[in-house]
Design a protein around this motif. Sequence first.
Motif: not given
Lengths: 329, 329
Positions: A70-74, A246-249, A272-277, A284-285
């Motif tokens: 259940s992760t964006e990456t997956s 990104d989540r940690l960031a 790191m990861g370029a999530s939608e968030l 912006s991150l």
Amino acid sequence: MLTIKEIAERANVSRTTVSRVLNNSGYVSEEAKKRVLKVIEDTGYVPSENAKSLRTKKTKVIGVILPKISTETSSRFVNGIDEVLAKEGYQILLTNTNLKPEKEIEFLRLLKSRHVDGIIQSATNINQPLVDEIFRLKIPFVMVGQCISGLSNVVFDDLQAIKDMVNLLIKKGHQHIAFIGVDEKDRAVGYLRKAGYIEAMKESNLDVEKSWIQKGIFDMKSGYDCMKMILDSSQNKPTAVVAVTDRLAIGAMQYIKEIGLSIPEDIAVAGMGASELSKVISPSLTTIDFSIEEAGREAASLLLEKINGQNNREIDRIIKYRLLERDSI
Amino acid sequence: MLTIKEIAERANVSRTTVSRVLNNSGYVSEEAKKRVLKVIEDTGYVPSENAKSLRTKKTKVIGVILPKISTETSSRFVNGIDEVLAKEGYQILLTNTNLKPEKEIEFLRLLKSRHVDGIIQSATNINQPLVDEIFRLKIPFVMVGQCISGLSNVVFDDLQAIKDMVNLLIKKGHQHIAFIGVDEKDRAVGYLRKAGYIEAMKESNLDVEKSWIQKGIFDMKSGYDCMKMILDSSQNKPTAVVAVTDRLAIGAMQYIKEIGLSIPEDIAVAGMGASELSKVISPSLTTIDFSIEEAGREAASLLLEKINGQNNREIDRIIKYRLLERDSI
DNA sequence: CTGAAAGCGCTTACAG
DNA sequence: CTGAAAGCGCTTACAG
């Protein structure tokens, strides 16, 4: 359940003939073909893939082992895989270890028992028993995210990616750069990214204060806590922080905002990861896009090559990343 | 591939006996059992599920049809399903229509041909041929997100959820409330949510200006555009806007910020879906949490009941939602 | 062009 | 307690 036998009887032919029209192989008279097709149409008959693959030894199914579903990456990753596999008529059998290493071997066996034509595994940390089992399986296999010699791997350039990020920060004038990582048992995200950070700092002859390096787990709260630790316990306050996700960031950003500092003026933040968030948060991150879909596509293509016997040697593919510079630094 | 025959030979017993120890059924002497187990251990033998299910007519696989695989909703949903299915030893065979309706029937047949024990479909819009095919299949089936009479359905209370949201806005003093929706062919998200908005406004005797209602697609850009439309073309400017997805709402927020208005002072914004984004955006977005994982779990439990023959009637489950009031209103 | 028969790897009455 | 044999629904040489 309708079987080929029944279709044969209704169409007044043998099962062999039905099989022939089903597979479009061998000679069948137009007459017979038409009759069979008609019966199939009328009855809605669908041949049993089970029986079929028992004979042919092919299932047109490939197994995917995910550390967390259940992760964006997956979901991006599976999407990439599906994109190339669907075209070739392959189905995906999904398994989810939920980060439990003992599940990996279990699923490997399970997938084998289901005669999948190949396996793609996205792994976080790997252990010897797992590797042994993979080799024992003798089945087309592609590992993603971690590198095992002797296998084919699709990997990300974790080390260089974070070095680029740290170097960018340095170029912008930062000297005190903190780091939020995760457990080094995760070789790619934990170990390599930390190593990259340290290397980059060393190459620029910058000292790293011990308290600048904190270790969290994969969520925002943890990023928040680590940032607090860093700021509370450092002699020299960092002017920038890079986190391995990104989540940690974003967790770190929350803490920084909360204590009234501003980003990037007081502290620059990179993830790191370029999530939608990362796009939506403000500011912006700045982050690294590892092209997860691309990794999925690559893994699937590689696996297909193996299944079709076009190559059986070890092949490693390094997925290109992009540094997305945004407002947080 | 190792087969049961070979194991039998090596252990000096019949295939029957091997099968017995494999399935823990019938009488087997300790002696024989031990020998068989040893050989299995040594060889790493894994029985073929294909052959097995050809005999037993059970595959322990359930098919999942998704409208789109790479979304937060999908991965949460699959996670919920997997949570309950994994415990029972079921595997998930994943198919992804990518919003192409013609794929749905294709996948239905495909899943049948693979003899899945049951199917869970998450649908956006449904059409008669699809429904016909589902009934024709005669296979345990659960529909999620849309309601088809005669089937078992897991649905969300779309209508009431948005009414609650609109009423909350009204209670806060808003009279001019705009709406950003999607195509009504999507019965749940498009049609019902719009109907709920209109009902709520009517029940409070509030007029709705035509230009307040805009239709987008499922992305941020679209929310941005719709918001612009609303603000550009309205006689009476709305003081609040509710969007049928968080993504649309966030797009709207972006436009509102861009033109220098503030949220919620100038315009209050509400979304639906409780995406991760909604927590992180600032101001944090008021939204509806539809408990997607819960829907996945419910669907899986329902399906399991059907597979085990505990019920074969239509059963509808309405998943509870929660209104998350945050800073955007 | 067509079909009888063997075989894929299991399980399961049935007989002993 | 054990095993020979039939059968699940297909495909594929082989013979005609």
